[in-house]
Structures are given as structure tokens and as C-alpha cells.
Design an enzyme around this catalytic site. Sequence first.
Site, PDB file in Angstrom:
ATOM      1  CG  LEU A   1     -13.642 -41.445  13.528  1.00 51.78           C
ATOM      2  CD1 LEU A   1     -13.414 -40.213  13.421  1.00 51.78           C
ATOM      3  CD2 LEU A   1     -14.275 -41.534  14.823  1.00 51.78           C
ATOM      4  CB  ALA A   2      -9.478 -43.029   9.127  1.00 47.88           C
ATOM      5  CG  HIS A   3     -10.259 -44.472  15.020  1.00 54.46           C
ATOM      6  ND1 HIS A   3     -11.146 -44.974  14.261  1.00 54.46           N
ATOM      7  CD2 HIS A   3     -10.282 -45.296  16.393  1.00 54.46           C
ATOM      8  CE1 HIS A   3     -12.102 -45.619  15.070  1.00 54.46           C
ATOM      9  NE2 HIS A   3     -11.450 -45.999  16.156  1.00 54.46           N
ATOM     10  CB  SER A   4      -4.922 -47.165  14.678  1.00 56.08           C
ATOM     11  OG  SER A   4      -4.525 -48.397  15.215  1.00 56.08           O
TER      12      SER A   4
END
Lengths: 164, 90
Positions: free
Chosen positions: A75-78
Site C-alpha cells: 500500500l504505497a502512500h504518503s
Amino acid sequence: MAGGGSAQGQAALSELIAGDSIRIGEHARDWRAAVRVCGEALVASGATDPAYTDEMIATVEQLGPYIVIAPGIALAHSRPSPAVHRAGVSLVTLATPVEFGHRQNDPVTLVVGLAALDDEGHVTALATLAEFLADEGRRTALLAAPNPEAVRRLIADYEGGRAT
Amino acid sequence: MKILAVCGMGLGTGLLLRMQAEKALRELGIQADLEVADIGTARALASSADLILTSQELAPQLGKVTPKIVTISNFIDLREMVDKLRAAME
């Protein structure tokens, strides 16, 4: 913070994957390249600026591969940032799995990109996604989907089934 | 009791932990307050919690904290959450 009505509201998963946000059978040589494709899909769908892609990569560089939330799934996120225009989700399946350096959940074949405007507007969509992916049959169907339309249909069918 | 779900940014994996923990606690019949915190603010909030939920990757970054830490490796597997919460409550 509290209340706030539904101005941003609780968008459904199918709304957050609107636009050109799904990539099937991508070739990525490492995790950075995989996250980059995910970020490009968010940009293409109008959710973010390219700067957010760098922010997602920086998250892993700073905090490690904790974003690999389950076997084969990242789950790629920032954080919410000026580079995020609206809440959005992108889905990228990889032709060849890549290693993120996670002890249990490597290698990764599905990278989900998440862009958020705040810490609540994407809760419903994230819950739907987690429930969708919790089932092995649905996970397999998603990974076998031949094109973005097929992925959209799987998700729309799942949301439709839950609504009744 | 109060459970703190700790993640990197406060809105991705921490939210998943909170959602899964809500379901697991319902199944276990346990009442608890659930709060999400990013790794930066978690250290300050830790002392007010009875239990911390996080990933194995982030747990070492919490440093020394008072509450028991439960680490989850599969964030979408309700069984793992139920089993680990049950074990932690015993």
C-alpha cells in the site's frame, strides 16, 4: 475536524479509482520502479502531481517496507500534501514480483497507491479494498484480470453485492 | 481499555489496523477505544494506551514504551488480528 458533513465525504472505492488509475502486468525492475508506476497512475487519474510519487518513495526510504500490508500486496502512500488534489487510489499489477525487503510479505505483485486529502475521506474506500483483498478468490481474480476494465468490473460487482 | 494503532503516516496502514481491530474486538466481545497515531506522535501518546498495535517493521522505531506491543504482519487477515489480540488480553 469533527462533524464536517460530507463535503469531502466518504467516497466509494470505485469513485477513487476513477480515471486512468489502473495498470495491468507492468514491468518494474525494483520496488522504486513499482511505486513510481503507482504514482504515475495517480497523476494520470488527476489525483496527484508527480511530486507525490517521490513522497511515496521517500516514505519507504525513511520508514522501511512496512507498507507491504499482506503477502504480495503493498500500500504505497504518503501524507496529505500540496501535491494531492483529491483522494485517489491506483492499482498496479506486476508481471514479475518485486522485493520490498519485507520479512514475511515479499515478493509483491499488487501495488495499491493511495492519495489522501485528510485522514478520513478515504476510510470507506480503504475498508472496501481490504475486505475485497481479504478473500483469496477475489485476489486471484484481480491478479488475473486482463485489463483495467475487468478490474473495475470486479470492484463494482463487489461493491454492488455489498450494498444490497 | 485504550488501543493505539501505530503506522508511518497516520492514514494508511494505521487505519487498516484500526478497522481490523474493531472487527476483531467485536468478535472477542471486548470494549476498547481505538486511536490511530503516526510513528512520530505515537511515542508521546504511548503512555496513555494499554496496548499498541503496529507492524513488525515499525515496532523497533517506537523505542521503549510502557504498553504491550502487538505486531501484525498481515493487515487484511482478520484471523491473525483476532488470535493476537486474544493472546495479548489473556
